[in-house]
Design an enzyme around this catalytic site. Structure first.
Site, mmCIF file in Angstrom:
data_model
loop_
_atom_site.group_PDB
_atom_site.id
_atom_site.type_symbol
_atom_site.label_atom_id
_atom_site.label_comp_id
_atom_site.label_asym_id
_atom_site.label_seq_id
_atom_site.Cartn_x
_atom_site.Cartn_y
_atom_site.Cartn_z
ATOM 1 C CD GLN A 141 -3.025 1.094 2.160
ATOM 2 O OE1 GLN A 141 -3.196 0.122 2.874
ATOM 3 N NE2 GLN A 141 -3.776 2.181 2.266
ATOM 4 C CG PHE A 142 1.402 3.763 -3.615
ATOM 5 C CD1 PHE A 142 1.356 5.144 -3.753
ATOM 6 C CD2 PHE A 142 0.429 3.010 -4.242
ATOM 7 C CE1 PHE A 142 0.365 5.751 -4.503
ATOM 8 C CE2 PHE A 142 -0.563 3.595 -4.999
ATOM 9 C CZ PHE A 142 -0.600 4.975 -5.134
ATOM 10 C CB THR A 143 -1.952 5.331 -0.159
ATOM 11 O OG1 THR A 143 -2.473 4.192 0.527
ATOM 12 C CG2 THR A 143 -2.344 5.271 -1.630
#
Length: 149
Positions: free
Chosen positions: A78-80
């Protein structure tokens, strides 16, 4: 490296309508990778997650680890988690590591869990995923290898 750890009774990841990862009792780990991360951060996060004492003992106190309860881990990229919305309403993801290097570190993190004998499932790196979970407690822990929180 950042992680959001959620104690779950069940969790699954679906991509294009197909289940790609599913666990029962265990931990859902959402993981974000930044530009300065390497193998040391993978080892740190795996060790921390495996040994977090966030499962109830016989007295109901959070005193047992994933190993103690024989649980599984579902690791989802989850790059966010490296989104920065301090200056505007649209988050900047400039600190998130992208591409092959991020995927290699994600794979290394998954390997760390497997090498330590933890039943491990994953999402699909870089895909649009639907994550479904039953968060028991609810118990959610934030981890950061840079010790920012």
């Amino acid at each position: 490296m950042r992680g959001v750890v959620q104690r779950v009774t069940t969790a699954k990841v679906t991509v294009d309508g197909a289940v790609v990862g599913k666990i029962g009792l265990g931990l859902l780990l959402l993981v974000g990778i930044t530009k300065t991360d390497g193998l040391d951060e993978c080892e740190w996060l795996a060790d921390k997650v495996i040994n977090l004492r966030i499962f109830g003992d016989d007295e109901g106190k959070m005193n047992r680890s994933l190993v103690d309860v024989g649980g599984s881990v579902l690791v989802v990229s989850q790059f966010t988690l490296y989104g920065d919305a301090r200056k505007s309403r649209r988050p900047s993801f400039i600190d998130a590591l992208a591409g092959d290097r991020a995927e290699n570190l994600y794979d290394q993190l998954v390997s760390e869990f497997e090498h330590r004998g933890i039943a491990t499932q994953t999402g699909r790196f870089g895909a649009m995923m639907d994550v479904t979970l039953t968060n028991e407690g609810p118990v959610t822990i934030l981890l950061d290898s840079s010790k920012l929180f």
